[in-house]
Design a protein around this motif. Structure first.
Motif, mmCIF file in Angstrom:
data_model
loop_
_atom_site.group_PDB
_atom_site.id
_atom_site.type_symbol
_atom_site.label_atom_id
_atom_site.label_comp_id
_atom_site.label_asym_id
_atom_site.label_seq_id
_atom_site.Cartn_x
_atom_site.Cartn_y
_atom_site.Cartn_z
ATOM 1 N N GLU A 44 0.775 -1.120 0.057
ATOM 2 C CA GLU A 44 0.177 -0.176 -0.004
ATOM 3 C C GLU A 44 0.975 1.206 -0.164
ATOM 4 O O GLU A 44 0.370 2.202 -0.663
ATOM 5 C CB GLU A 44 -0.898 -0.089 1.396
ATOM 6 C CG GLU A 44 -1.915 -0.969 1.220
ATOM 7 C CD GLU A 44 -3.043 -0.916 0.299
ATOM 8 O OE1 GLU A 44 -3.426 0.233 -0.310
ATOM 9 O OE2 GLU A 44 -3.495 -1.831 -0.210
ATOM 10 N N GLU A 45 1.988 1.412 0.723
ATOM 11 C CA GLU A 45 2.778 2.417 0.845
ATOM 12 C C GLU A 45 3.385 2.795 -0.638
ATOM 13 O O GLU A 45 3.361 3.869 -0.754
ATOM 14 C CB GLU A 45 3.891 2.229 1.795
ATOM 15 C CG GLU A 45 4.884 3.526 2.075
ATOM 16 C CD GLU A 45 5.822 3.170 2.962
ATOM 17 O OE1 GLU A 45 6.819 4.080 3.202
ATOM 18 O OE2 GLU A 45 5.861 2.127 3.749
ATOM 19 N N ILE A 46 3.977 1.670 -1.427
ATOM 20 C CA ILE A 46 4.462 1.974 -2.688
ATOM 21 C C ILE A 46 3.225 2.711 -3.714
ATOM 22 O O ILE A 46 3.788 3.465 -4.468
ATOM 23 C CB ILE A 46 5.045 0.781 -3.063
ATOM 24 C CG1 ILE A 46 6.106 0.205 -2.230
ATOM 25 C CG2 ILE A 46 5.340 0.902 -4.687
ATOM 26 C CD1 ILE A 46 6.957 -1.085 -2.797
ATOM 27 N N ILE A 47 2.302 2.009 -3.636
ATOM 28 C CA ILE A 47 1.043 2.667 -4.328
ATOM 29 C C ILE A 47 0.897 3.857 -4.001
ATOM 30 O O ILE A 47 0.589 4.756 -4.857
ATOM 31 C CB ILE A 47 -0.155 1.711 -4.382
ATOM 32 C CG1 ILE A 47 0.095 0.378 -4.849
ATOM 33 C CG2 ILE A 47 -1.282 2.195 -5.099
ATOM 34 C CD1 ILE A 47 0.528 0.370 -6.342
ATOM 35 N N ASP A 48 0.346 4.191 -2.674
ATOM 36 C CA ASP A 48 -0.271 5.483 -2.009
ATOM 37 C C ASP A 48 1.069 6.635 -2.386
ATOM 38 O O ASP A 48 0.718 7.919 -2.861
ATOM 39 C CB ASP A 48 -0.357 5.328 -0.805
ATOM 40 C CG ASP A 48 -1.836 4.593 -0.486
ATOM 41 O OD1 ASP A 48 -2.369 4.231 -1.446
ATOM 42 O OD2 ASP A 48 -1.919 4.001 0.722
ATOM 43 N N SER A 49 2.144 6.126 -2.429
ATOM 44 C CA SER A 49 3.338 7.422 -2.480
ATOM 45 C C SER A 49 3.564 7.783 -3.997
ATOM 46 O O SER A 49 4.192 8.574 -4.130
ATOM 47 C CB SER A 49 4.587 7.004 -1.742
ATOM 48 O OG SER A 49 5.133 5.754 -2.394
ATOM 49 N N SER A 50 3.166 6.830 -4.848
ATOM 50 C CA SER A 50 3.354 6.872 -6.388
ATOM 51 C C SER A 50 2.672 8.128 -7.072
ATOM 52 O O SER A 50 1.555 8.556 -6.719
ATOM 53 C CB SER A 50 2.982 5.919 -7.259
ATOM 54 O OG SER A 50 3.074 6.084 -8.618
ATOM 55 N N THR A 51 3.367 9.060 -7.732
ATOM 56 C CA THR A 51 2.693 10.154 -8.559
ATOM 57 C C THR A 51 1.919 9.774 -9.671
ATOM 58 O O THR A 51 1.074 10.705 -10.278
ATOM 59 C CB THR A 51 3.802 11.315 -8.646
ATOM 60 O OG1 THR A 51 4.681 10.688 -9.751
ATOM 61 C CG2 THR A 51 4.407 11.954 -7.478
ATOM 62 N N VAL A 52 2.067 8.526 -10.097
ATOM 63 C CA VAL A 52 1.496 8.003 -11.204
ATOM 64 C C VAL A 52 -0.056 7.914 -11.020
ATOM 65 O O VAL A 52 -0.429 7.284 -9.951
ATOM 66 C CB VAL A 52 1.878 6.565 -11.703
ATOM 67 C CG1 VAL A 52 1.110 6.150 -12.765
ATOM 68 C CG2 VAL A 52 3.431 6.869 -12.093
ATOM 69 N N PRO A 53 -1.214 8.278 -11.814
ATOM 70 C CA PRO A 53 -2.516 8.516 -11.354
ATOM 71 C C PRO A 53 -3.318 7.069 -11.527
ATOM 72 O O PRO A 53 -4.395 6.843 -11.049
ATOM 73 C CB PRO A 53 -3.162 9.498 -12.368
ATOM 74 C CG PRO A 53 -2.110 9.654 -13.693
ATOM 75 C CD PRO A 53 -0.845 9.410 -12.821
ATOM 76 N N ASN A 54 -2.523 6.088 -12.106
ATOM 77 C CA ASN A 54 -3.135 4.941 -12.666
ATOM 78 C C ASN A 54 -2.400 3.887 -11.659
ATOM 79 O O ASN A 54 -1.285 3.605 -11.880
ATOM 80 C CB ASN A 54 -2.750 4.627 -13.946
ATOM 81 C CG ASN A 54 -3.385 5.295 -15.026
ATOM 82 O OD1 ASN A 54 -4.545 5.938 -14.901
ATOM 83 N ND2 ASN A 54 -2.704 5.832 -16.271
ATOM 84 N N LYS A 55 -3.345 3.571 -10.729
ATOM 85 C CA LYS A 55 -2.699 2.619 -9.719
ATOM 86 C C LYS A 55 -3.703 1.338 -9.437
ATOM 87 O O LYS A 55 -4.858 1.299 -9.363
ATOM 88 C CB LYS A 55 -2.905 3.165 -8.450
ATOM 89 C CG LYS A 55 -1.810 4.716 -8.442
ATOM 90 C CD LYS A 55 -2.011 5.474 -7.037
ATOM 91 C CE LYS A 55 -1.179 6.707 -7.158
ATOM 92 N NZ LYS A 55 -1.169 7.474 -6.011
#
Length: 303
Positions: A44-55
């Protein structure tokens, strides 16, 4: 799952796992256009911290029903992230992340079944056993149409202590260079789709090069630099059978002499037995520079 509006580009770049997500974040933040970026991970941390809008949270999309076979669960994931207009799917993974590599293999097979080219961009992590990675890469080669391997251990100066943080900028740049080369050629209207398929489809290991040069001898400098990718595991085009070459210029048009020089240089490096399909394009942002993108395949990587 979160997919933004306008999600319909011809190229999908999917980062699977921590390393894949890191590279996709870098490419997205450096404004690499013309593609859709997706980050996929169970953390979750990797996904939430990403600036990429498609997650995509793999924990929700793939592991929701462990009683189902993996291929069925990934099938739903594939249908969600790859649209009908997609022509090429590029998947970034690290060989050490075996579960993500397995998911990538299933996505690659699904792409083949649907007539979508699948290209794997595989990262060999720092200071790992070569034999383990060879086994992983051998398996992945059978799944993808084409595979590009970035070996993080190929730094210019040998180290005695692992230092992944200091190597990260160079590794990111190596991936970015590969992506620029692939996207420049795939998105170029000058190339027929069948020419691209000839180089990418079922050729397993491919070479990708990209470079920009200006000034005196710009043609020689550009092609020489494009063929020198130190982090690529297979970083030579010796014995290549098929080469796609895209030369782009603006303010100062490319000359016949420069084109001849580039072609001769490529043939010499390939062993004078390559079929070179060349195209010329324009980019008003290049000024007095020229850029060269190269895709090569059909060579014996064992030699």
């Amino acid at each position: 799952m979160n997919l933004r509006d306008g999600y319909n580009k011809r190229i999908k770049i999917i980062g699977l796992g921590s390393e894949g997500c890191n590279i996709v974040n870098y490419l997205y933040n450096h404004r690499t256009g013309g593609v859709d970026f997706i980050v996929c991970d169970s953390d979750e941390e990797i996904i939430d911290s990403s600036t990429v809008p498609n997650k995509i949270r793999l924990k929700d999309q793939v592991a929701v029903d462990m009683a189902q076979p993996l291929d069925l669960r990934v099938n739903a994931l594939y249908d969600a992230i790859v649209g009908s207009d997609t022509e090429v799917v590029l998947i970034l993974i690290e060989t050490a992340e075996t579960t993500k590599a397995l998911i990538a293999s299933v996505i690659a097979q699904l792409a083949k079944e649907r007539g979508v080219l699948s290209v794997g961009l595989v990262s060999i992590p720092l200071f790992t056993e070569e034999k383990e990675n060879l086994l992983d890469i051998e398996k992945l080669c059978r799944q993808f149409d084409a595979l590009v391997v970035i070996d993080n251990n190929k730094s210019k100066e040998p180290k005695t202590i692992p230092d992944s943080e200091s190597d990260l900028p160079q590794i990111n740049m190596a991936f970015a260079t590969v992506m620029k080369g692939i996207m420049a050629i795939v998105l170029a209207v000058q190339f027929d789709k069948k020419d691209i398929k000839t180089v990418l489809c079922n050729n397993n290991s491919i070479f990708v090069g990209f470079s920009v040069a200006s000034g005196k001898d710009r043609a020689k400098k550009a092609v020489n630099s494009a063929l020198r990718s130190p982090y690529l595991r297979e970083n030579k085009i010796a014995n290549a059978k098929n080469i796609l070459l895209l030369v782009t210029s603006d303010a100062i048009d490319i000359t016949i002499d420069e084109i001849g020089e580039i072609n001769e240089y490529l043939q010499a490096e390939a062993g004078y037995n390559a079929s070179i399909t060349m195209a010329v394009s324009e980019d008003e942002n290049l000024g007095k520079s020229i850029s060269i993108a190269i895709l090569a395949s059909g060579f014996d990587v064992s030699e």
